[in-house]
Design a protein around this motif. Structure first.
Motif, PDB file in Angstrom:
ATOM      1  N   LYS A 120      42.891  42.186  48.291  1.00  7.59           N
ATOM      2  CA  LYS A 120      43.564  42.331  47.271  1.00  7.59           C
ATOM      3  C   LYS A 120      45.281  41.564  48.024  1.00  7.59           C
ATOM      4  O   LYS A 120      45.288  42.259  48.660  1.00  7.59           O
ATOM      5  N   SER A 170      49.096  40.741  47.541  1.00 13.22           N
ATOM      6  CA  SER A 170      49.806  40.723  46.798  1.00 13.22           C
ATOM      7  C   SER A 170      51.118  40.075  47.379  1.00 13.22           C
ATOM      8  O   SER A 170      51.466  39.688  48.990  1.00 13.22           O
ATOM      9  N   ASP A 182      48.343  40.667  42.168  1.00 13.79           N
ATOM     10  CA  ASP A 182      49.492  40.120  41.705  1.00 13.79           C
ATOM     11  C   ASP A 182      49.812  39.048  42.744  1.00 13.79           C
ATOM     12  O   ASP A 182      50.184  38.057  41.848  1.00 13.79           O
ATOM     13  N   ASP A 201      49.106  35.532  41.302  1.00 18.32           N
ATOM     14  CA  ASP A 201      50.184  34.808  40.592  1.00 18.32           C
ATOM     15  C   ASP A 201      50.901  33.495  40.928  1.00 18.32           C
ATOM     16  O   ASP A 201      51.691  32.589  40.111  1.00 18.32           O
ATOM     17  N   HIS A 202      50.863  33.468  42.829  1.00 18.21           N
ATOM     18  CA  HIS A 202      51.925  33.098  43.564  1.00 18.21           C
ATOM     19  C   HIS A 202      51.121  31.843  44.918  1.00 18.21           C
ATOM     20  O   HIS A 202      51.568  31.105  45.219  1.00 18.21           O
ATOM     21  N   ASP A 229      41.301  32.146  35.447  1.00 16.96           N
ATOM     22  CA  ASP A 229      42.492  32.312  34.585  1.00 16.96           C
ATOM     23  C   ASP A 229      43.389  30.971  34.350  1.00 16.96           C
ATOM     24  O   ASP A 229      43.272  30.017  34.016  1.00 16.96           O
ATOM     25  N   ARG A 262      41.092  36.249  33.299  1.00 11.69           N
ATOM     26  CA  ARG A 262      41.833  36.902  34.580  1.00 11.69           C
ATOM     27  C   ARG A 262      42.516  37.285  33.638  1.00 11.69           C
ATOM     28  O   ARG A 262      44.015  36.280  33.553  1.00 11.69           O
ATOM     29  N   ARG A 263      43.485  38.340  33.835  1.00 12.90           N
ATOM     30  CA  ARG A 263      44.733  38.661  32.702  1.00 12.90           C
ATOM     31  C   ARG A 263      45.870  39.464  33.913  1.00 12.90           C
ATOM     32  O   ARG A 263      44.782  40.443  33.844  1.00 12.90           O
ATOM     33  N   LYS A 264      46.733  39.763  33.448  1.00 10.98           N
ATOM     34  CA  LYS A 264      48.542  40.897  33.545  1.00 10.98           C
ATOM     35  C   LYS A 264      47.626  42.040  33.061  1.00 10.98           C
ATOM     36  O   LYS A 264      47.285  42.319  32.069  1.00 10.98           O
ATOM     37  N   GLY A 265      47.989  43.097  34.457  1.00  9.87           N
ATOM     38  CA  GLY A 265      47.127  44.525  33.832  1.00  9.87           C
ATOM     39  C   GLY A 265      46.133  44.671  33.084  1.00  9.87           C
ATOM     40  O   GLY A 265      46.050  46.433  32.860  1.00  9.87           O
ATOM     41  N   GLN A 266      45.293  44.354  33.275  1.00  8.71           N
ATOM     42  CA  GLN A 266      43.782  44.676  33.286  1.00  8.71           C
ATOM     43  C   GLN A 266      43.081  45.404  34.472  1.00  8.71           C
ATOM     44  O   GLN A 266      43.936  45.546  35.951  1.00  8.71           O
ATOM     45  N   GLU A 275      41.804  47.050  38.117  1.00 10.68           N
ATOM     46  CA  GLU A 275      40.663  46.711  38.674  1.00 10.68           C
ATOM     47  C   GLU A 275      39.085  46.598  38.893  1.00 10.68           C
ATOM     48  O   GLU A 275      38.677  47.990  38.228  1.00 10.68           O
TER      49      GLU A 275
END
Length: 887
Positions: free
Chosen positions: A248, A250, A285, A288-289, A315, A346-350, A352
């Motif tokens: 994971k 972050s 998350d 995303d970066h 994604d 992959r999408r946000k909020g799905q 884990e």
């Protein structure tokens, strides 16, 4: 194919209907199954046939227990096969030999083609003979063609002779970067039996860093040549349903940290966690970066952290990269539609996924780092690098009782003095980092700022830039950075896997002399993925992995014995100290140049006619026709004797009588001990063979480059200098005794004498026989030497399969029994009885001593699946496939 779970469905995209096997149609919700296992599940659903893939196999994956030890074996059929030239040549040799055998059986040789798309990139043969010159690339390419003309002519014949097989010519790029930028589909669209299907792009590759493509959401990993050949010929790759470790991420990388620094930390963390044989899946998350190139860097080094793969989901970033790299709009649309339909986007909020375990990293804590001096997992924070270098140097000197002193020399009129820690190789190289515009442009900006201040590379440093593709030089030129790199000696030396695999070429003679005179522990700094001792260069004891910008910095410093954070790199034209922070670019500077310099047109221009090659390739003469014209005097390409005397009918399985032990080995004998690799010594059996053929030692090349010649490879099997054969106590290397007379000789010579005497051979071994990387010649070599069976306490799983695939019988002592406990000396005559049709699970062994006394014991037969029984009955997988096609 069966459809027990009624998942066959239709996807409409681009105005076309595609048949798909829809995961959401399953009765059980699999939305929290790890992304990589969804890919495997779709593969099983699509290939369910009741034999190689059963309903029980599919249910085992649907009901995957994250914490269970892997036990369920499944048959995975990758969509394609990827090869590089060193490991790909033997596979193409085998296909060519199968064509000859097909003709001898009265069949049509044209039937022998890869049944799955197979692509080979010639990238492992360029060496850095010339450096620091504008024409270095041209000079190196010229020498490359001289050295490898015969191999290249053979591959060019294969390019024309086989369908479903493509060759990317030399001096184009590194296989994994070409795969990322051009070859990968992400989602396949293929017509099968008149039906247009869409399914995930999956692959196996004959190079461990095949995992780089995991960054693009493509499941694939490195395998040995035998598994690759099996996949090419439509046979499944046997594997256990793996455990999956979630990683994971972050936060985002702080100013000054690079993707290289991130991956070195990840390697360190996952090595400590333990992921050998497992899948690693990145989520969180933090994705995303991370650019696609950053993800590819992390995926590339899966072998270094020990995992089978290190995969990212599909994604928006995947789609953006596919567009940037020149994929068609139709292909990008299909990737998005398929992934969304399958619940694999992959999408946000799905929710884990469920994982075996989870490792977490806040990327804000990543700091500039190196790794070394001899393992990729030994991370060294940059601000502690001087101390850690000196600690490592002192440990090395104590371990080897080394004494050294400074030594001087002169290059082009420049006097220099070398001491321990001198950086003699600084190379921006390898697939890991040269695919990443952020670190490559960062390196160019460091060069620009340093050159502007009047800094120069130290005269003893061998500098090189070996990009992974021509796209890199396109955007470096567009950004105006190529001239800056050239000004510091980082001229392009070639497009291929260079320093990272030891193709670093010779050091300048004055540097070599100074190292030898002072008995110095010299260093290399490279942007690669492996720094094992002796791998980069024989004269360099300490090797450090670093980002491309740091490679430039260490070339300027000329030594590892420096604190780059607090000590100056050198002085500017005004005599003022210049520190690393003075030449290090901001992320804003880098991003601005990426935006203005990296574009879709560069990719489409470079890959517009990628299989055509340049003038040298097009001028290269190669044979014509569906059958290859084998040359008896060739020392690179020979017709292997696997199929001599083969008939269309399968012979009955025979018990083995009167076998002698060729070698009696201990625990943890790896495929590196068995398989031929490295340099060829003139006094070795392989060296003697080449000398007899009129090849001078200077032209021996390596065992890797001669993998298409079974005569060389047989002589290099079991010839590793660290092999200890208990039949010849007190020796190291490929030595044994011929029995019963006890005469000591090379393993090859003994095997040939046994062959003349019509005596079958057996190898006795301890635990973990065949551990390490999967290598085809670790099974091919013993087969050609006459080994019919191996008895071991345990096996590495893939090597056991490879033995079966080459018609060698893998046997295992019963629990608690060993050669020692059974009183075996290895000098007995062995009789193996009760094999039946090959499906027996136990076998009786009679070991008869020369005095007539006998020991009888039973062993387990490790032919583990019905498909493996078929392979063994036929004499190996190639024979099995050949008979299927001939029928």
């Amino acid at each position: 194919m069966s459809d027990s779970f009624s998942t066959r469905s239709t996807l409409n995209c681009n105005g076309k209907d595609y048949e798909i096997y829809r995961l959401p149609a399953l009765e059980k919700d699999v939305s929290t199954l790890p992304w990589s296992l969804k890919v495997l599940l779709e593969n099983l659903l699509r290939f369910e046939d009741g034999k190689t893939v059963t309903r029980d196999d599919i249910e085992a994956l649907i009901n995957w227990d994250p914490n269970a030890e892997p036990a369920q074996e499944i048959a995975f059929r990758p969509a394609r096969v990827l090869m590089q030239d060193f490991t790909g040549v033997p596979a193409v040799v085998d296909l060519a030999a199968m064509r000859d055998a097909m003709k001898a059986l009265g069949g049509d040789p044209q039937k022998i083609n890869p049944l799955q798309p197979a692509e080979l990139v010639i990238d492992h043969s360029v060496q850095i003979d010339s450096f620091g010159r504008k024409d270095s690339m041209d000079l190196n390419a010229k020498i490359e063609y001289q050295r490898n003309q015969e191999r290249y002519a053979f591959l060019k014949w294969g390019q024309k002779g086989f369908s479903n097989f493509k060759v990317v010519p030399p001096d184009t790029g590194i296989v994994h970067q070409v795969n990322l930028e051009y070859l990968a589909r992400v989602v396949f669209a293929q017509e099968n039996n008149g039906v247009l299907q869409a399914y995930p792009d999956t692959l196996v590759g004959t190079d461990s860093h095949t995992t780089m493509i995991n960054g693009l959401g493509v499941l694939g990993w490195g395998v040995g040549g035998i598994e690759a050949e099996a996949a090419m010929l439509g046979q499944p790759v046997s594997m256990l349903i793996p455990q999956v470790v979630g990683f994971k991420l972050s936060g985002e990388l702080p100013e000054g940290a690079t993707a290289t620094d991130l991956v070195l930390l990840v390697v360190e963390m996952l090595r400590k966690h333990g992921v050998v044989g497992k899948f690693v899946e990145f989520f969180g998350d933090g994705l995303d970066h991370l650019s696609l190139a950053d993800r590819a860097t992390l995926a590339n080094m899966a072998p270094e952290y020990g995992a089978t793969c290190g995969i990212f989901p599909v994604d928006e970033e995947t789609l953006n990269y596919l567009h940037l790299s020149g994929r068609s709009e139709e292909q990008v649309a299909l990737v998005e539609a398929y992934a969304r339909e399958q619940g694999m986007f992959r999408r946000k909020g799905q929710a884990e996924a469920r994982y075996t375990s989870v490792v977490e990293l806040d990327m804000r804590h990543v700091a500039p780092s190196l790794a070394g001096p001899k393992r990729p997992q030994d991370r060294v924070p940059l601000d502690a690098s001087k101390k850690m270098f000196n600690d490592a140097l002192n440990a090395l000197k104590a371990e080897r009782n080394l004494e050294s002193h400074a030594a001087s020399g002169s290059i082009n009129g420049q006097e220099f003095e070398l001491d321990d820690g001198a950086v003699v190789i600084a190379s921006i190289t390898s697939c890991t980092n040269t695919s990443n515009p952020s670190v490559m442009i960062g390196a160019g900006l460091v060069a620009r700022k340093a050159a502007a201040k009047g800094l120069k590379v130290k005269p003893w440093v061998k500098t090189s830039l070996a990009p992974g593709s021509q796209v890199v030089t396109e955007y470096l030129n567009q950004a105006g950075l190529m001239d800056d790199l050239d000004s510091l000696g980082f001229n392009v030396v070639g497009y291929g896997c260079a320093t990272c695999i030891g193709n670093s070429g010779p050091l300048p003679e004055p540097v070599s002399k100074a190292i030898a005179d002072g008995n110095l522990s010299a260093c290399s700094v490279l942007s690669g993925n492996r720094n094992f001792e002796g791998r980069v260069h024989a004269e360099v004891r300490m090797n450090y992995l670093a980002s491309p910008p740091l490679v430039v910095a260490y070339a300027l410093a000329g030594t590892m014995d420096i604190d780059l954070v607090n000590e100056p790199l050198g002085k500017d034209t005004g005599g003022n100290d210049v520190f690393l922070k003075d030449v290090w670019p901001s992320q804003g500077e880098i991003n601005a140049l990426i935006s203005s310099s990296v574009n879709r047109e560069e990719f489409t221009r470079v890959y517009e006619d990628v299989f055509k090659g340049e003038n040298r390739w097009n001028a290269l003469a190669s044979p014509e026709g569906q059958l290859f014209g084998w040359q008896e005097d060739s020392t690179y390409i020979r017709n292997p004797p696997y199929f001599e005397g083969m008939s269309k009918q399968v012979d009955e399985v025979q018990d083995i009588h009167g076998a002698r032990a060729l070698a009696m080995l201990g625990d943890s004998v790896t495929t590196d001990h068995i398989s031929p690799a490295g340099a060829i010594k003139p006094d070795s059996p392989a060296g003697q063979y080449l000398l007899e053929k009129g090849v001078q030692p200077a032209d021996f090349n390596s065992l890797g480059s001669r993998r298409g010649n079974h005569e060389v490879m047989m002589r290099g099997t079991f010839a590793n200098i660290r092999l200890r054969n208990q039949l010849a106590p007190g020796t190291e290397g490929g030595v044994t005794v011929h029995l019963p007379d006890g005469e000591q000789m090379s393993i090859y010579d003994a095997a040939m004498r046994y062959k003349d005497e019509n005596i079958p051979l057996v190898v006795l071994a301890g635990k973990e026989y065949g551990s390490g990387s999967s290598r085809d010649w670790a099974a091919k070599g013993p087969r050609l030497l006459g080994v019919r069976a191996v008895i071991a306490e345990s096996y590495e799983r893939i090597h056991r399969t490879n033995l079966v695939c080459m018609g060698i019988l893998p046997l295992q002592y019963n629990e608690g029994e060993t050669a020692t406990s059974l009183g075996l000396t290895g000098k007995e005559t062995f009789h193996f009885e009760g094999l039946g049709d090959g499906s027996a699970k136990q076998l009786a062994v009679r070991a008869v001593s020369d005095d007539g006394s006998e020991k009888t014991f039973t062993v387990r037969v490790r032919i583990d699946t019905p498909q493996e029984i078929e392979y063994y009955r036929h004499g190996g997988i190639l024979h099995y496939v050949l008979r299927q096609l001939a029928a």
